[in-house]
Scaffold this motif. Sequence first.
Motif, PDB file in Angstrom:
ATOM      1  N   ASP A 226      90.021 136.890 -68.770  1.00 36.89           N
ATOM      2  CA  ASP A 226      89.339 135.793 -69.456  1.00 36.89           C
ATOM      3  C   ASP A 226      90.229 134.559 -69.546  1.00 36.89           C
ATOM      4  N   LYS A 227      91.508 134.752 -69.865  1.00 40.90           N
ATOM      5  CA  LYS A 227      92.438 133.627 -69.938  1.00 40.90           C
ATOM      6  C   LYS A 227      92.688 133.038 -68.552  1.00 40.90           C
ATOM      7  N   PHE A 228      92.760 133.918 -67.555  1.00 41.77           N
ATOM      8  CA  PHE A 228      92.946 133.483 -66.177  1.00 41.77           C
ATOM      9  C   PHE A 228      91.809 132.552 -65.759  1.00 41.77           C
ATOM     10  N   LYS A 229      90.592 132.918 -66.116  1.00 33.57           N
ATOM     11  CA  LYS A 229      89.426 132.118 -65.735  1.00 33.57           C
ATOM     12  C   LYS A 229      89.399 130.761 -66.425  1.00 33.57           C
ATOM     13  N   GLN A 230      90.086 130.644 -67.554  1.00 29.87           N
ATOM     14  CA  GLN A 230      90.124 129.370 -68.257  1.00 29.87           C
ATOM     15  C   GLN A 230      90.950 128.328 -67.520  1.00 29.87           C
ATOM     16  N   VAL A 231      91.932 128.782 -66.735  1.00 28.96           N
ATOM     17  CA  VAL A 231      92.821 127.828 -66.062  1.00 28.96           C
ATOM     18  C   VAL A 231      92.669 127.839 -64.540  1.00 28.96           C
ATOM     19  N   VAL A 245      90.061 148.841 -58.658  1.00 28.10           N
ATOM     20  CA  VAL A 245      90.818 147.639 -58.309  1.00 28.10           C
ATOM     21  C   VAL A 245      89.855 146.501 -57.988  1.00 28.10           C
ATOM     22  N   LYS A 246      90.175 145.324 -58.499  1.00 26.70           N
ATOM     23  CA  LYS A 246      89.443 144.105 -58.164  1.00 26.70           C
ATOM     24  C   LYS A 246      90.444 143.093 -57.599  1.00 26.70           C
ATOM     25  N   ILE A 247      89.999 142.301 -56.652  1.00 28.54           N
ATOM     26  CA  ILE A 247      90.836 141.246 -56.087  1.00 28.54           C
ATOM     27  C   ILE A 247      90.173 139.899 -56.370  1.00 28.54           C
ATOM     28  N   PHE A 248      90.942 139.008 -56.982  1.00 26.99           N
ATOM     29  CA  PHE A 248      90.434 137.696 -57.345  1.00 26.99           C
ATOM     30  C   PHE A 248      91.177 136.604 -56.599  1.00 26.99           C
ATOM     31  N   LYS A 249      90.467 135.538 -56.333  1.00 25.43           N
ATOM     32  CA  LYS A 249      91.044 134.309 -55.796  1.00 25.43           C
ATOM     33  C   LYS A 249      91.053 133.273 -56.909  1.00 25.43           C
ATOM     34  N   GLY A 250      92.196 132.639 -57.117  1.00 28.06           N
ATOM     35  CA  GLY A 250      92.298 131.631 -58.143  1.00 28.06           C
ATOM     36  C   GLY A 250      92.789 130.310 -57.598  1.00 28.06           C
ATOM     37  N   ILE A 251      92.097 129.227 -57.966  1.00 24.82           N
ATOM     38  CA  ILE A 251      92.520 127.855 -57.642  1.00 24.82           C
ATOM     39  C   ILE A 251      92.704 127.135 -58.972  1.00 24.82           C
ATOM     40  N   LEU A 252      93.897 126.619 -59.203  1.00 26.75           N
ATOM     41  CA  LEU A 252      94.196 126.004 -60.493  1.00 26.75           C
ATOM     42  C   LEU A 252      93.257 124.834 -60.763  1.00 26.75           C
ATOM     43  N   LYS A 253      92.710 124.798 -61.980  1.00 25.98           N
ATOM     44  CA  LYS A 253      91.861 123.704 -62.391  1.00 25.98           C
ATOM     45  C   LYS A 253      92.737 122.482 -62.714  1.00 25.98           C
ATOM     46  N   TRP A 254      92.339 121.358 -62.215  1.00 27.41           N
ATOM     47  CA  TRP A 254      93.098 120.124 -62.454  1.00 27.41           C
ATOM     48  C   TRP A 254      92.261 119.182 -63.284  1.00 27.41           C
ATOM     49  N   ASP A 255      92.860 118.623 -64.333  1.00 27.68           N
ATOM     50  CA  ASP A 255      92.142 117.692 -65.209  1.00 27.68           C
ATOM     51  C   ASP A 255      91.844 116.379 -64.494  1.00 27.68           C
TER      52      ASP A 255
END
Length: 255
Positions: A226-231, A245-255
């Motif tokens: 949940d915290k990961f999804k916030q940023v 196991v789950k694999i996620f892709k994350g792209i940092l949110k930029w203001d």
Amino acid sequence: MDVCQNSAQQPVRPQEASAEERTLQDDGAGGPPGDPQELEPSLCSLQKFVPTDYASYTQESYRFAGKKIIIQESIESYGAVVWPGATALCQYLEEHAEELNLQDANILEIGAGPGLVSIVASILGAQVTATDLPDVLGNLQYNLLKNTLKRTAHLPEVKELVWGEDLEHNFPKCAFYYDYVLASDVVYHHYFLDKLLATMVYLAQPGTVLLWANKFRFSTDYEFLDKFKQVFETTLLAEYPESSVKIFKGILKWD
């Protein structure tokens, strides 16, 4: 003081080995390397870290990217064992290597452990920096050298990374950029999850893709997600119900 003023503009890579030094046994196997003198001469010249002297090591065999990979493991440390998220991430990298464009990509692995993911990424053509806590760096380096010498275009680098500490000093953004940050089974029941997330955020610059594989065991795992999804802009890339196991892709949110 600006760290960048005293830092090289490109990450420092290990010295290239000579043809003689890059001799590798076909099966990649070797005994516990507690004493550097017990290593084959081909590895001694490149060894910087001495593995912790655990009472017992085992040799586990894996096969990815068309290569047999021998990993030295010990159940005496969480950081010396291959966990389910690592094998799942290796499978994903292998199956999507062309799509991910891993050839010559700059990759950093957080919590590399015994090094399986970093080895596979290296075999697939990436320039890899494998990081973890000081006590497991010796075994990590040993496994990387045993499985990448004479097998990869780029020799992986091993660096100490304590989550949330001295990031700007050890990984100044003006000198270090990563196309991918990899992490597998770094989230479990421990007290450093906020520092882990801060480290992920720090390492993710514009264009950086974070690939995180994890076996979901505890409520804290989902709280971290949940915290990961916030940023991070988060996409579920793959799910393996048999191993949770789950694999996620994350792209940092930029203001």
